[in-house]
Motif scaffolding. Structure first.
Motif, PDB file in Angstrom:
ATOM      1  N   PHE A 252     -58.463  20.946 -15.989  1.00 49.07           N
ATOM      2  CA  PHE A 252     -59.114  20.369 -17.159  1.00 49.07           C
ATOM      3  C   PHE A 252     -59.997  19.191 -16.740  1.00 49.07           C
TER       4      PHE A 252
ATOM      5  N   ILE B 164     -58.542  21.329 -33.257  1.00 48.84           N
ATOM      6  CA  ILE B 164     -58.737  21.208 -31.814  1.00 48.84           C
ATOM      7  C   ILE B 164     -57.794  22.134 -31.055  1.00 48.84           C
ATOM      8  N   TYR B 165     -56.644  22.425 -31.668  1.00 46.24           N
ATOM      9  CA  TYR B 165     -55.643  23.248 -30.983  1.00 46.24           C
ATOM     10  C   TYR B 165     -56.005  24.726 -30.964  1.00 46.24           C
TER      11      TYR B 165
ATOM     12  N   MET C 246     -56.540  26.106 -27.532  1.00 40.20           N
ATOM     13  CA  MET C 246     -55.402  26.538 -26.735  1.00 40.20           C
ATOM     14  C   MET C 246     -55.212  28.051 -26.777  1.00 40.20           C
TER      15      MET C 246
ATOM     16  N   THR D  55     -62.382  24.429 -20.932  1.00 41.08           N
ATOM     17  CA  THR D  55     -62.009  23.579 -22.058  1.00 41.08           C
ATOM     18  C   THR D  55     -62.309  22.114 -21.753  1.00 41.08           C
TER      19      THR D  55
ATOM     20  N   CYS E 208     -64.842  19.904 -23.971  1.00 38.32           N
ATOM     21  CA  CYS E 208     -64.347  18.713 -24.663  1.00 38.32           C
ATOM     22  C   CYS E 208     -65.137  17.461 -24.291  1.00 38.32           C
TER      23      CYS E 208
ATOM     24  N   LEU F 222     -58.488  14.744 -29.645  1.00 38.01           N
ATOM     25  CA  LEU F 222     -57.294  14.774 -28.799  1.00 38.01           C
ATOM     26  C   LEU F 222     -56.584  13.427 -28.825  1.00 38.01           C
TER      27      LEU F 222
ATOM     28  N   ARG G 288     -52.727  13.029 -30.399  1.00 37.90           N
ATOM     29  CA  ARG G 288     -51.912  13.009 -29.178  1.00 37.90           C
ATOM     30  C   ARG G 288     -50.417  13.125 -29.478  1.00 37.90           C
TER      31      ARG G 288
ATOM     32  N   ALA H 162     -49.520  16.739 -30.268  1.00 38.87           N
ATOM     33  CA  ALA H 162     -49.496  17.559 -29.052  1.00 38.87           C
ATOM     34  C   ALA H 162     -48.229  17.311 -28.255  1.00 38.87           C
TER      35      ALA H 162
ATOM     36  N   TRP I 238     -50.483  23.738 -22.355  1.00 37.36           N
ATOM     37  CA  TRP I 238     -51.627  23.258 -23.133  1.00 37.36           C
ATOM     38  C   TRP I 238     -51.268  22.021 -23.943  1.00 37.36           C
TER      39      TRP I 238
ATOM     40  N   PHE J 153     -53.103  18.418 -23.431  1.00 36.39           N
ATOM     41  CA  PHE J 153     -53.784  17.753 -24.546  1.00 36.39           C
ATOM     42  C   PHE J 153     -53.152  16.397 -24.843  1.00 36.39           C
TER      43      PHE J 153
ATOM     44  N   GLY K 288     -54.994  12.816 -24.489  1.00 36.24           N
ATOM     45  CA  GLY K 288     -55.042  11.943 -25.654  1.00 36.24           C
ATOM     46  C   GLY K 288     -54.455  10.570 -25.384  1.00 36.24           C
TER      47      GLY K 288
END
Length: 396
Positions: A64, A183-184, A187, A223, A227, A237, A241, A244, A290, A294, A298
Motif C-alpha cells: 500500500f 471507503i471500505y 477492500m 489502492t 488513495c 481513512l 480509523r 477499521a 485490509w 486501513f 488512518g
C-alpha cells in the motif's frame, strides 16, 4: 488539497513496516509448523501465532505504501523517466542481491543439509541458474522488490494517465467513496480475489507459481496509489480509523477462535455443509489484512505526521536494511540453532538484537558513505564534494 509532497506519516509507517519484517523473519527459525531456511530443533506455537498475525498485514501495508511512493515518483516525470528510475532503484538492487546478498543464505542451508565445501567452492553452483530449492539461484526475501518492479513497469502508463489532467475525471469520481463508510468498498476486490483464489494457489513468492498472491499484492499497491491520488480518501481513512481497527480486531478474534478450536474446513469440527460458509472462513484473513492496513494508515495520518531530524536518516536506511537483514539472520541462526542449552526466547531475542546491530552498522559504515554501494543498494546519489546535492529521487 493536493498531495504532491511526501507525507511524513507514510515514511514513519514504512519504517515501522520494515521493523515488523525484522521481527517476523527473526522469529521464523523458531516458529512451529511453518518451514523456513534454517529451523531450530525446538519451536514455539506462540511465536507462530504472533508471526501469523504479522503476516496478515505486514506485506499488504508495505505494498500500500509502495503505491503511494509510485505516485510521488511520477510527479514531474515522464513515463520513461519513471521506468528508468525503477530500473535503477529496484532492478539493480535485485540483481545485485541475487548474486551477492542471497547466496550466503542458500549456502548456509546447504551446510545444514550436509554440504562440507567452502563458500567459494560452492558459489559456482549459483551460476548454474537452476532455480531454488532444486538449485541455488533465488531472490528469497527480495521477491518483494521483484514484484514491485514488475507492477511499476506494467502500470507506469496507467499511473501517468491518472496523474495527468486526463485522469481528473476518475479522480473526481473517487470522491463518492469518501462519504460515510464507502471507503471500505476499496477492500472488496482484494477480499473477493483472495477468498476465491488463495486456497487454490498458495503463496510461493516465485512469480511463476504465485498467481493468487501476485494479484492480491497488486490490489494493495493500486489502492495506495488511488488513495494518495485523491487525498479525500486518505482523509476518510483517518476519520474511520476506529471503525477499521474494530473490524480488524473482531475478525482476528473470530479467526483465532475458529482455528484454536479446530473449526476449520477439512477438520472434523467444521460442521457447515454449505460451501458458502467455507468461503466466509477464507474471507476472514483478507478482511483482517485490509482492515488493519486501513486502520494503520488512518492512525498514522492522525498521529505520525510530525517530522523529526532522524526521519531522513531512517527513511534512507530502510531499503538497504531490508535488503540486508535476512541474510544476516540466516548466517546468525546457522550458529545459534546449534546451541542446546538456550531457550527459544533467548535465541529469538539474540537473533533479533544482533541482526539489528549488524545490519545498521553495515549500512552506516559500509554502504551509506560509498557511491558504488549506494547505487547497488538502490539509494540516492551521494552528495557532491562542494556540498550540493546531485539529482535525487524519493526513497524506493
Amino acid at each position: 488539497m493536493e498531495t504532491t509532497q511526501r507525507q511524513t506519516y507514510l515514511d514513519w509507517l514504512r519504517i515501522l513496516s520494515i521493523l515488523g519484517v525484522l521481527f517476523f523473519h527473526s522469529a521464523m527459525p523458531y516458529v512451529s509448523e511453518d518451514g523456513w531456511h534454517i529451523k531450530n530443533a525446538e519451536t514455539s506455537n506462540l511465536l507462530m501465532e504472533t508471526n501469523m498475525f504479522l503476516h496478515l498485514f505486514r506485506m499488504p501495508l508495505l505494498f500500500f505504501i509502495s503505491g503511494t511512493v509510485s505516485f510521488y515518483m511520477m510527479q514531474r516525470r515522464s513515463t520513461l523517466n519513471f521506468i528508468g528510475l525503477r530500473f535503477r532503484r529496484l532492478l539493480i538492487p535485485l540483481i545485485f542481491g541475487m548474486f551477492v546478498v542471497v547466496p550466503p543464505q542458500i549456502y548456509m542451508e546447504r551446510l545444514i543439509a550436509g554440504y562440507q565445501g567452502s563458500f567459494w567452492h560452492w558459489y559456482p553452483h549459483v551460476l548454474d541458474f537452476i532455480p531454488y530449492p532444486t538449485g541455488n539461484f533465488s531472490w528469497h526475501h527480495l521477491w518483494f522488490i521483484a514484484y514491485l518492479f514488475l507492477y511499476d513497469l506494467m502500470f507506469a502508463p496507467l499511473f501517468a494517465w491518472l496523474i495527468s489532467p486526463k485522469g481528473n475525471g476518475f479522480k473526481t469520481k473517487m470522491e463518492v467513496l469518501t462519504k460515510n463508510k464507502r471507503i471500505y468498498l476499496l477492500m472488496l476486490p482484494g477480499i473477493i480475489w483472495y477468498t476465491l483464489m488463495a486456497h487454490r494457489f498458495p503463496e510461493t513468492n516465485d512469480l511463476i507459481n504465485d498467481p493468487a498472491y501476485f494479484v492480491y499484492w497488486l490490489l494493495f499497491l493500486m489502492t495506495g496509489f488511488i488513495c494518495i491520488l485523491q487525498p479525500k480518501l486518505m482523509d476518510s481513512l483517518e476519520r474511520n480509523r476506529r471503525f477499521a481497527l474494530t473490524v480488524g480486531f473482531l475478525a482476528l478474534l473470530l479467526l483465532n477462535y475458529l482455528r484454536w478450536n479446530k473449526i476449520e474446513p477439512k477438520y472434523a469440527g467444521w460442521y457447515f455443509q454449505d460451501e458458502f460458509f467455507t468461503y466466509l472462513f477464507y474471507a476472514l484473513k483478507p478482511t483482517i489484512a485490509w482492515a488493519w492496513v486501513f486502520a494503520l494508515i488512518g492512525y498514522g495520518k492522525r498521529y505520525l505526521n510530525a517530522k523529526h531530524k532522524i526521519l531522513n536518516y531512517l527513511n534512507e536506511s530502510a531499503y538497504p536494511f531490508y535488503i540486508l537483514h535476512q541474510t544476516v539472520i540466516v548466517i546468525l541462526v546457522y550458529y545459534i540453532v546449534q546451541l542446546r542449552n538456550e531457550s527459544i526466547l533467548s535465541k529469538y531475542i539474540y537473533t533479533l538484537g544482533l541482526t539489528f546491530f549488524i545490519s545498521v552498522l553495515t549500512y552506516h559504515l559500509l554502504i551509506r558513505p560509498f557511491a558504488l554501494n549506494r547505487f547497488l543498494f538502490g539509494m540516492k546519489p551521494i552528495k557532491k564534494a562542494d556540498g550540493t546535492k546531485m539529482k535525487t529521487e524519493e526513497t524506493a
